[in-house]
Scaffold this active site. Structure first.
Site, short mmCIF file in Angstrom:
data_model
loop_
_atom_site.label_atom_id
_atom_site.label_comp_id
_atom_site.label_asym_id
_atom_site.label_seq_id
_atom_site.Cartn_x
_atom_site.Cartn_y
_atom_site.Cartn_z
N SER A 1 -56.69 -13.91 40.16
CA SER A 1 -56.46 -14.37 41.53
C SER A 1 -55.02 -14.21 41.99
O SER A 1 -54.72 -14.42 43.17
CB SER A 1 -56.88 -15.83 41.67
OG SER A 1 -58.26 -15.97 41.43
N GLU B 1 0.80 -1.22 0.00
CA GLU B 1 0.00 0.00 0.00
C GLU B 1 0.84 1.28 0.00
O GLU B 1 0.43 2.30 -0.55
CB GLU B 1 -0.93 0.02 1.23
CG GLU B 1 -2.00 -1.06 1.23
CD GLU B 1 -3.09 -0.82 0.18
OE1 GLU B 1 -3.15 0.29 -0.37
OE2 GLU B 1 -3.86 -1.75 -0.10
#
Length: 759
Positions: free
Chosen positions: A474, A101
């Site tokens: 309940s 690179e």
């Protein structure tokens, strides 16, 4: 003195004067041009990040979430990046990237003028762009801060910033940022992710050839990523190796040996863990709204939680299995689609689009022929048949429930349906229309062990474990009975179980509540009434205690939903969440106190230096220790002799309570041991009634039982704690009074008073 242009005669100037004048003009132009450039560069520079910001740059990193035992639950974030230190990156990989690179990386000052000129000449000779002049530093700048657009302004910014970075950071620091930041294809950001996603190993373990292959990808990930085209990737790798040899990083022999190596690429990228979706969302919401932490997904934090992943997976299994079983009780909701040629070929229309069902063995099938007792089908893999004898459950859901007598009542040619294999043959099935939830916690500190908010997170992200407000039925009764004890009554106090009528409004509308059994039992102790969930006793008890006191106590238990000041609240007409009820029930085995929900124990920030510890909330007093023990004793009796008897399958001392609302729109069970509280809910999202006969004991409790039966081993070994003021007295079975007689018919019952020596 005024200058007279008429007196100025260019012809009168000597050649030397003209040259001098021209030179001065050029100098002026150059000065103005240079000044303009300085100003332009200065203005561009002001738009760029500061050097300090560059030094403190923070990578986008996935946040990891772990359970209480350090097992990974989830990996969040947009980018799969795992930054590593330079000493973890092989020198071969560092050199490979530099060689291919930016060979002059260690020599230039961020911008390589020689490289730019070389690229210019190369491109002119080729007649096209074949080589770029950007340095590694410029590439890093482009990745971090700029767009890839090819404009002069962007290029100027790139060069200024590259120069600034080169002055602010060392070459190794710049290279490290590049190696941890750049995209390597296949969802890999940085070299560590690339090493794992391509070779299934850490970057430190890469060979020279593997280093070169990874180094060659960033130029064009869509071309050189090895999983996309191995031949092109190998060719690019060998070019990288050649450049390394050419620059002097490796010998010719190393180059030739590495170029012969055949890479072994992993078949699939290791999937991101995203388990316990409902709990992960819960954690994220807590950290965002309570702790004010932003961008949790990409912060790189390690979040440690109270969850037990093994328990969580068992809870998810339990919900799925229970809802699949209950689904057959709801009836058949019909085919999922009709085969239409305009929607594509049959293979396309039979492709499973719901991963969560495919994981359960579901397949799409095309119905090709229907008779009374069979239906011929075609799946993606074969032609087969389903039989009526396996599908008697599938009578239409919108009709009267009963056994299916003919496939023609529910199926037609070209229907697309769900099937799955059972005992080597296909059977009809369906995506369960019901939903369910489980929440399991530690009463000692409020830590969440497991949280399931629905059949599957991928089907619906709505978390029914804490977001769904439903009627409690309940399930609220233990709070009513706690209020009675807190106001001087005991569990042997008696209330007449008989019909009642209450006028609801001025129009004369009358409320006539009844027991679920439709029967009446006369004088009934509070213990029997709670054990068998008697509505009429509970309503009369609430009237005696005062509905205001009951609602006030419910708030202390942590119930925050709407609770109208009416007697119906005592049998669960108010709105609650499963989370509220589970933490409310934790009061009983926890000696009258509760904790707030606790889900995060620790956060380790990306640098590893900052660690934030989280502690459980302070205990919140709710009821007296004696009340907690007495209600616990009664709820154990609910399991031993009442509506919770199915829970006896767990070989531990268990207390609990079922809950069922009108028309069975909501079914509940919350059960607890000394060190574990788990709640279970089942119902329809749209508040439809469950099939006739559905209740907390046969819909929600089996879900609880499937889960608890798989995880109970380490729990419930400790005895329930006892209160110092509770004593057990002999109670006559007929009179329900404390007795010192020698009758054979008696029980020992707990009372909120210390036993004297004479007693």
């Amino acid at each position: 003195m005024k200058f007279n242009f008429k007196q100025f005669d260019l012809k009168s100037l000597t050649a030397g004067q003209i040259v001098i004048a021209a030179g001065l003009a050029m100098l002026a132009i150059c000065f103005v041009g240079a000044l303009s450039l300085v100003i332009y560069f200065f203005m561009m520079s002001r738009e760029l990040p500061s050097t300090e910001e560059l030094k403190n740059y923070k990578y986008k990193m996935p946040t990891m979430i772990y359970d209480r035992n350090g097992k990974q639950i989830a990996e969040l974030g947009e980018e799969r990046r795992y930054p590593v230190a330079m000493d973890q990156i092989p020198e071969n990989l560092q050199n490979a990237v530099v060689a291919v690179e930016d060979a002059r990386f260690y020599e230039h000052g961020g911008v390589d003028m020689m490289g730019i000129m070389r690229a210019f000449v190369t491109n002119i000779r080729a007649g096209r762009v074949v080589e770029g002049g950007s340095t590694l530093t410029q590439q890093l700048v482009k990745i971090l801060y700029l767009t890839p657009e090819k404009k002069l302004k962007r290029k100027v910014k790139e060069q200024i910033l590259a120069y600034k970075i080169d002055k602010a950071l060392s070459k190794k620091e710049i290279l490290l940022m590049y190696l941890n930041q750049v995209y390597f294809g296949r969802g890999s950001y940085g070299v560590q992710a690339a090493a794992q996603n391509y070779f299934g190993k850490d970057v430190a373990d890469l060979t020279l050839a593997e280093c070169a292959m990874i180094a060659g990808i960033p130029k064009a990930p869509g071309i050189y990523a090895p999983h996309l085209g191995l031949d092109k990737s190998i060719k690019r790798r060998n070019h990288v190796l050649y450049r390394m040899a050419e620059v002097g990083y490796i010998t010719e022999a190393q180059y030739k040996e590495a170029a012969r190596e055949m890479p072994v690429i992993v078949d699939k990228v290791p999937p991101k863990n995203l388990l316990a979706g409902y709990f992960v969302d819960y954690v994220k919401k807590y950290l965002t709204t309570v702790e004010n932490i932003e961008d949790i997904d990409n912060s790189g934090m390690a979040i440690y939680t109270t969850l037990d992943l093994d328990m969580q997976l068992k809870a998810e299994e339990a919900v799925k299995e229970n809802l699949l079983e209950l689904s057959e009780q709801t009836g058949y909701y019909g085919p999922i689609a009709k085969f239409l040629p305009e929607n594509g070929d049959i293979a396309k229309q039979l492709n499973m689009d719901k991963t969560y069902l495919a994981e359960l063995g579901f397949e799409r099938a095309l119905v090709t022929r229907v008779t009374q007792s069979t239906a011929n089908i075609t799946t993606l893999s074969e032609e087969s048949q389903i039989r009526l004898e396996d599908s008697r459950w599938a009578s239409p859901a919108d009709g009267k429930r009963g056994r299916l007598n003919s496939f023609a009542d529910i199926l037609h040619d070209n229907d697309i349906i769900y099937v799955k294999k059972k005992h080597d043959r296909y059977v009809l099935t369906q995506d369960p229309p019901l939903e369910g939830a489980i929440l399991s916690i530690s009463p000692a500190d409020g830590g969440i062990y497991a949280m399931v908010g629905g059949f599957d997170y991928r089907r619906s992200m709505f978390n029914r474990a804490y977001q769904a407000k439903r009627q409690a039925g309940s399930l609220l009764k233990p709070i009513v009975y706690s209020a009675a004890l807190e106001n001087g009554m005991d569990m042997m106090s008696q209330v007449l179980d008989a019909p009642i009528e209450k006028q609801l409004n001025e129009e004369g509308e009358v409320w006539k509540p009844r027991n679920s059994s439709g029967e009446y039992f006369g004088n009934t102790t509070l213990k029997d009434a709670l054990t068998h969930s008697r509505n009429l006793v509970t309503i009369k008890l609430a009237e005696q205690v005062g509905i205001g006191k009951i609602i006030d106590l419910a708030r202390k238990f942590g119930l925050e939903g709407e609770m109208p000041r009416e007697l119906a609240v005592s049998i669960g007409s108010g709105s609650v969440t499963l989370q509220e009820m589970v933490y409310g029930f934790s009061v009983f085995p926890n000696m009258g106190v509760r904790h707030k929900p606790y889900c995060v124990t620790k956060i380790v920030y990306p640098d590893g230096k900052k660690v934030e510890e989280f502690e459980p909330s302070e205990s919140i007093p709710v009821i007296k220790e004696s009340t907690a023990q007495i209600i616990t004793d009664t709820l154990i009796n609910v399991v031993d002799h009442g509506t919770g008897r199915r829970a006896l399958a767990i070989p531990r001392v268990v207390g609990g309570k079922t809950g069922t609302t009108n028309d069975s729109k909501d079914t509940w069970f919350v059960g607890f041991m000394s060190d574990l509280v788990t709640g279970s809910w089942v119902g329809f999202d749209d508040f439809k009634a469950l099939p006739r006969g559905a209740s907390g004991s046969n819909a929600a409790l089996p879900q609880w039982l499937r889960y608890t039966g798989r995880i109970y081993t380490p729990f419930g070994k400790k005895m329930f704690p006892v209160a110092k003021d509770v004593s057990y007295f002999r109670v006559d079975a007929e009179t329900k009074q404390i007795t010192d007689g020698y009758s054979d018919e008696f029980t020992f019952e707990p009372y909120d008073r210390p036993m004297s020596i004479t007693e």
